[in-house]
Design a protein around this motif. Structure first.
Motif, PDB file in Angstrom:
ATOM      1  N   TRP A   1      -5.704   3.316  -0.603  1.00 28.75           N
ATOM      2  CA  TRP A   1      -5.839   3.376  -2.063  1.00 28.75           C
ATOM      3  C   TRP A   1      -6.251   4.760  -2.515  1.00 28.75           C
ATOM      4  CZ3 TRP A   1     -10.702   4.712  -3.906  1.00 28.75           C
ATOM      5  CH2 TRP A   1     -11.764   4.587  -2.989  1.00 28.75           C
TER       6      TRP A   1
ATOM      7  N   LEU B   1      -1.769   1.559  -2.604  1.00 26.19           N
ATOM      8  CA  LEU B   1      -2.125   1.297  -4.001  1.00 26.19           C
ATOM      9  C   LEU B   1      -2.581   2.594  -4.665  1.00 26.19           C
ATOM     10  CD1 LEU B   1      -4.168  -2.048  -3.750  1.00 26.19           C
ATOM     11  CD2 LEU B   1      -1.846  -1.748  -4.601  1.00 26.19           C
TER      12      LEU B   1
ATOM     13  N   ASN C   1       0.466   4.505  -9.905  1.00 28.03           N
ATOM     14  CA  ASN C   1       1.796   3.958 -10.221  1.00 28.03           C
ATOM     15  C   ASN C   1       1.875   2.481  -9.905  1.00 28.03           C
ATOM     16  OD1 ASN C   1       2.661   6.364 -11.040  1.00 28.03           O
ATOM     17  ND2 ASN C   1       3.883   6.857  -9.204  1.00 28.03           N
ATOM     18  N   GLU C   2       1.457   2.147  -8.719  1.00 30.08           N
ATOM     19  CA  GLU C   2       1.531   0.743  -8.275  1.00 30.08           C
ATOM     20  C   GLU C   2       0.767  -0.157  -9.236  1.00 30.08           C
ATOM     21  OE1 GLU C   2       1.210   3.200  -6.093  1.00 30.08           O
ATOM     22  OE2 GLU C   2       2.893   2.859  -4.731  1.00 30.08           O
TER      23      GLU C   2
ATOM     24  N   GLU D   1       2.566  -0.353 -12.706  1.00 31.66           N
ATOM     25  CA  GLU D   1       3.841  -1.107 -12.649  1.00 31.66           C
ATOM     26  C   GLU D   1       3.662  -2.536 -12.160  1.00 31.66           C
ATOM     27  OE1 GLU D   1       6.525   0.998 -10.070  1.00 31.66           O
ATOM     28  OE2 GLU D   1       6.351   2.819 -11.243  1.00 31.66           O
TER      29      GLU D   1
ATOM     30  N   LEU E   1       3.617  -3.332  -9.208  1.00 32.77           N
ATOM     31  CA  LEU E   1       4.494  -3.436  -8.032  1.00 32.77           C
ATOM     32  C   LEU E   1       3.832  -2.675  -6.905  1.00 32.77           C
ATOM     33  CD1 LEU E   1       8.178  -2.900  -9.266  1.00 32.77           C
ATOM     34  CD2 LEU E   1       7.209  -4.941  -8.186  1.00 32.77           C
ATOM     35  N   TRP E   2       3.486  -3.390  -5.847  1.00 34.37           N
ATOM     36  CA  TRP E   2       2.720  -2.761  -4.775  1.00 34.37           C
ATOM     37  C   TRP E   2       3.659  -2.306  -3.652  1.00 34.37           C
ATOM     38  CZ3 TRP E   2      -1.856  -6.801  -4.168  1.00 34.37           C
ATOM     39  CH2 TRP E   2      -2.542  -6.857  -5.389  1.00 34.37           C
ATOM     40  N   THR E   3       3.263  -1.200  -3.016  1.00 36.76           N
ATOM     41  CA  THR E   3       4.106  -0.680  -1.937  1.00 36.76           C
ATOM     42  C   THR E   3       3.579  -1.169  -0.580  1.00 36.76           C
ATOM     43  OG1 THR E   3       4.483   1.303  -3.250  1.00 36.76           O
ATOM     44  CG2 THR E   3       5.062   1.433  -0.916  1.00 36.76           C
TER      45      THR E   3
ATOM     46  N   GLN F   1       9.643   0.879   3.815  1.00 35.08           N
ATOM     47  CA  GLN F   1       8.765   0.572   2.688  1.00 35.08           C
ATOM     48  C   GLN F   1       9.468  -0.348   1.712  1.00 35.08           C
ATOM     49  OE1 GLN F   1       6.137   4.605   2.335  1.00 35.08           O
ATOM     50  NE2 GLN F   1       7.038   3.833   0.476  1.00 35.08           N
TER      51      GLN F   1
ATOM     52  N   LYS G   1       8.829  -2.454  -2.337  1.00 32.30           N
ATOM     53  CA  LYS G   1       7.939  -2.683  -3.477  1.00 32.30           C
ATOM     54  C   LYS G   1       7.948  -4.169  -3.778  1.00 32.30           C
ATOM     55  CE  LYS G   1       7.305   1.656  -5.567  1.00 32.30           C
ATOM     56  NZ  LYS G   1       6.290   2.036  -6.513  1.00 32.30           N
TER      57      LYS G   1
ATOM     58  N   THR H   1       5.883  -7.580  -5.947  1.00 36.84           N
ATOM     59  CA  THR H   1       4.831  -8.048  -6.871  1.00 36.84           C
ATOM     60  C   THR H   1       3.743  -8.684  -6.014  1.00 36.84           C
ATOM     61  OG1 THR H   1       5.788 -10.242  -7.036  1.00 36.84           O
ATOM     62  CG2 THR H   1       6.511  -8.618  -8.677  1.00 36.84           C
ATOM     63  N   GLU H   2       2.590  -8.902  -6.603  1.00 34.44           N
ATOM     64  CA  GLU H   2       1.464  -9.430  -5.823  1.00 34.44           C
ATOM     65  C   GLU H   2       1.801 -10.772  -5.151  1.00 34.44           C
ATOM     66  OE1 GLU H   2      -2.164  -9.370  -8.065  1.00 34.44           O
ATOM     67  OE2 GLU H   2      -3.257 -10.431  -6.482  1.00 34.44           O
TER      68      GLU H   2
END
Ligand code: AMP
Length: 428
Positions: free
Chosen positions: A338, A388, A391-392, A395, A397-399, A408, A410, A412-413
């Motif tokens: 993070w 995290l 941007n993440e 948006e 949208l987590w990487t 990698q 992207k 959603t949770e």
């Protein structure tokens, strides 16, 4: 962990190796312990005083010692570190009046046991056993078979490969059964006494059955010529044993018969069994057990049938490790990389949710550059890095980076959680 020494003397047997040589025990009262020591010293001293004056005191002391009253008192408060737990379970069954519960009563234990043995691989002075006992009114052979079936299933679930089950019946303590056999065995052993080592020679008198346990190379050919207990079982014990074997077959449990399997404890009767596993060298028994009808009664309880086993936990783990099965899972499922205060708040929440879902998570306490964080994740052997940043978070949208191949994606949770769940091997 503590019991009265007398429990094991009565249950396991004062003549067994465990009780006579291997137990840690002491008088748990310094005053009595010291008094006993001084009594012994005085006894020795007074013997060397030839004067008439000394004789009255000496006679008194000798009478006291002869009456055994002092020793009895001392013995009553002698306590021991338990060397096994079946005797303790029976003690508890009696104390808690478990005969009043619906029978049979099924109990288990896990914990440390203590024996003063010569330490070597798989043999320790403090070791751990997992055991189970079935106590109640019937000795029906399906109980024996079910206990063994449960054990084999457990070993199978642990991934233990190559476990071999050995069974035997040592009959019951009667003239037309085991006592007759032991007399026979003793006579046969006397004839070959000169060819046996000192341990076996001693056992001819103290515990002839234990000669069959001998691992001495030089004794094996002689032991092979000794009479077998199966030929001396009474009709009831014979029928019981045949039915145990049939019940094992019905359950698809593979076994090998071993007529030399007598086990070293006095309380066993009829069914005895042992399970060995590979990778353990000479100490290859991972479990031992058997039937002990009459033990509860011997300890002052009501007539009760019983059967149980003890798994050597240390040896089970050793064997699993040797086969590569017992490796502790290293690393983490997810390392959260993070950056930024806002991301940190999200990271804390993500860690909580992932841990709740059963994943192991590393959440670094201090902010680090992503490059360093990913290096750290690699070193720890993490499977995934959850990235995290601002941007993440904005948006939503987590990487997620798969560290093995560097890919990698992207997510959603909720998708992320689902994805990780789908990846997780079912065995974990
Ligand atoms: P026993 O109570 O002697 O029948 O032992 C049951 C099981 O406990 C054995 O099969 C071993 O797996 C384990 N065990 C017994 N003694 C030791 C020891 N000294 N160190 C480690 N494991 C032991």
């Amino acid at each position: 962990m503590f019991e009265r020494m007398t429990l094991f003397e009565r249950a396991v047997g004062a003549e067994t190796d465990i009780v006579s040589k291997e137990m840690f025990n002491w008088i748990d009262d310094p005053e009595i312990s010291n008094a006993l020591k001084s009594l012994r010293t005085v006894m020795q001293d007074t013997k060397s005083i030839p004067s008439v004056d000394g004789s009255a005191a000496r006679l008194k002391l000798e009478a006291l010692a002869r009456s055994g009253a002092f020793n009895n008192l001392a013995e009553r408060i002698r306590i021991a570190l338990r060397p096994e737990a079946t005797a303790s379970v029976c003690r508890a069954y009696i104390e808690r009046e478990m005969q009043n519960l619906p029978q049979p009563v099924k109990l288990y234990y896990m914990g440390p046991m203590f024996r003063r043995e010569r330490p070597q691989k798989g043999r320790y002075r403090q070791f751990y056993q997992i055991g189970a006992e079935v106590l109640g009114g019937t000795d029906a052979p399906p109980i024996d078979a079910e206990v063994i079936e449960m054990l084999m299933t457990f070993f199978d679930k642990c991934g233990l490969q190559g476990a071999t089950l050995y069974i035997n019946s040592i009959g019951h303590n009667a003239e037309n059964c085991r006592r007759g056999y032991v007399a026979n065995l003793k006579a046969a052993l006397e004839k070959v006494k000169d060819k046996l080592g000192p341990d076996s020679q001693r056992r001819i008198d103290t515990n002839p059955l234990r000669v069959l346990d001998s691992k001495l190379e030089s004794e094996q050919a002689i032991i092979a010529t000794l009479p077998h207990i199966a030929d001396h079982l009474c009709d009831e014990c014979k029928t019981h044993y045949a039915e145990v074997k049939r019940q094992l077959e019905v359950r698809g449990v593979l076994y090998q018969e071993n007529w030399r399997l007598v086990r070293g404890l006095d309380y066993y009767m009829r069914t005895t069994f042992e399970i060995t596993a590979p990778g353990l060298g000479s100490q290859n028994a991972v479990c031992g057990g058997g039937r002990y009808d009459g033990l509860v009664e011997l300890l002052g309880g009501p007539p009760t049938k019983g059967i149980g086993f003890a798994i050597g936990e240390d040896r089970l783990l050793l064997s699993l490790q040797e086969s590569g099965k017992g490796q502790v899972q290293q690393g983490r499922d997810v390392y959260i990389a993070w950056m930024g205060e806002r991301a940190y708040a999200t990271a804390i929440r993500a860690a909580k949710d992932l841990r709740k879902a059963g994943f192991s998570v590393e959440l670094p306490p201090l902010e680090q550059k992503f490059g360093k964080a990913l290096g750290q994740a690699d070193k720890l052997g993490a499977r995934y890095a959850l990235i995290l940043g601002d941007n993440e978070v904005s948006e939503a949208l987590w990487t997620l980076k798969t560290l093995a191949d560097g890919t990698q994606q992207k997510l959603t949770e909720p998708d992320l959680l689902q994805f990780l769940r789908d990846q997780k091997p079912t065995s974990q």
